[in-house]
Scaffold this active site. Structure first.
Site, PDB file in Angstrom:
ATOM      1  CD  GLN A 151      -8.287  -4.856  -4.214  1.00 46.64           C
ATOM      2  OE1 GLN A 151      -7.843  -4.637  -2.614  1.00 46.64           O
ATOM      3  NE2 GLN A 151      -9.381  -5.530  -4.702  1.00 46.64           N
ATOM      4  CB  CYS A 177      -0.942   0.243   1.406  1.00 45.70           C
ATOM      5  SG  CYS A 177      -1.157   1.279   1.388  1.00 45.70           S
ATOM      6  CD  GLU A 178      -0.018   5.155  -4.105  1.00 42.33           C
ATOM      7  OE1 GLU A 178      -1.216   6.318  -4.258  1.00 42.33           O
ATOM      8  OE2 GLU A 178       0.088   4.423  -5.068  1.00 42.33           O
ATOM      9  CG  HIS A 179      -2.260   5.701   0.653  1.00 41.08           C
ATOM     10  ND1 HIS A 179      -4.114   4.717   0.609  1.00 41.08           N
ATOM     11  CD2 HIS A 179      -1.904   6.588  -0.239  1.00 41.08           C
ATOM     12  CE1 HIS A 179      -4.173   5.644  -0.787  1.00 41.08           C
ATOM     13  NE2 HIS A 179      -3.503   6.132  -1.189  1.00 41.08           N
ATOM     14  CG  HIS A 180      -1.133   3.488   6.048  1.00 45.01           C
ATOM     15  ND1 HIS A 180      -2.122   3.859   5.294  1.00 45.01           N
ATOM     16  CD2 HIS A 180      -1.184   4.235   6.646  1.00 45.01           C
ATOM     17  CE1 HIS A 180      -3.083   4.315   5.614  1.00 45.01           C
ATOM     18  NE2 HIS A 180      -2.330   4.849   7.179  1.00 45.01           N
ATOM     19  CG  HIS A 215      -5.735  -3.338   1.801  1.00 43.09           C
ATOM     20  ND1 HIS A 215      -5.435  -2.755   0.731  1.00 43.09           N
ATOM     21  CD2 HIS A 215      -7.060  -3.779   0.962  1.00 43.09           C
ATOM     22  CE1 HIS A 215      -5.876  -3.164  -0.434  1.00 43.09           C
ATOM     23  NE2 HIS A 215      -7.005  -3.732  -0.864  1.00 43.09           N
ATOM     24  CB  CYS A 243      -2.676  -0.279   5.609  1.00 45.40           C
ATOM     25  SG  CYS A 243      -3.511  -0.467   4.362  1.00 45.40           S
TER      26      CYS A 243
END
Length: 185
Positions: free
Chosen positions: A113, A72-75, A140, A142
């Site tokens: 995703q 995940c690019e956010h976390h 996920h 995250c």
């Protein structure tokens, strides 16, 4: 990826979280993480090899349950699951290994995703097939490990070409969701 720089940054992160990077269990962690990142982010340098095709035709080709792992690019925590690809060839088909490589090309990146699903559909559709459907089902970490701490899964889909038509979409979705034990042959 600059392996030495990654090792240095990981060592600094270990210190920042309050650990001793010289402790026996952590001494080789920067190198292990640098090697792991080289592998799990290899999608930036990979080729799906979709140019390799075979002269053959079929109404529809379905590859189910292509397992994937992404970050995940956010976390920067993993999400993982299965991708199902259906396409209607235009006189040429792809070997299943090419479809797996296509999934790996985009999953081995910092990603979300929904974009992963779209990227796979777009590249496959760019190869001249009549239509493409990509479905992704994933968990996920995250969301499981932090924040809402829930076990919900996410499904995403992308439709290209003939499968953008409502009737075609319904029919192909039914075929994709069928398990091999439910098929008449």
């Amino acid at each position: 990826m600059d392996q030495e720089r990654v090792k240095k940054l990981v060592r600094e992160l270990i210190i920042e979280v309050g650990e001793d990077p010289t402790r026996e269990g952590l001494r080789e962690t920067p190198e292990r993480i640098a090697n792991m990142y080289k592998e799990i982010f290899s999608g930036y340098d990979s080729d799906s090899e979709l140019s390799v095709q075979f002269s053959e035709d079929s109404d529809v080709v379905i590859a189910r349950d292509i397992q994937f792992y992404s970050m995940c690019e956010h976390h920067m925590l993993p999400f993982y699951g299965k991708i199902h690809i259906a396409y209607s060839p235009n006189g040429r088909v792809f070997g299943i290994s090419k479809l797996v490589r296509l999934v790996e090309k985009y999953s081995k990146r910092l990603q979300i995703q929904e974009r992963l699903t779209k990227n796979i559909a777009d590249e496959l559709h760019s190869q001249g097939v009549k239509g493409v459907v990509v479905l992704a089902d994933a968990e996920h970490l995250c969301m499981k490990m932090r924040g809402v701490k829930n076990d919900a899964t996410l499904s995403s889909s992308a439709f290209r070409g003939i499968y953008e038509n409502k009737e075609e979409k319904a029919g192909i979705m039914s075929l994709i969701r069928q398990r091999s034990s439910d098929l008449p042959f």
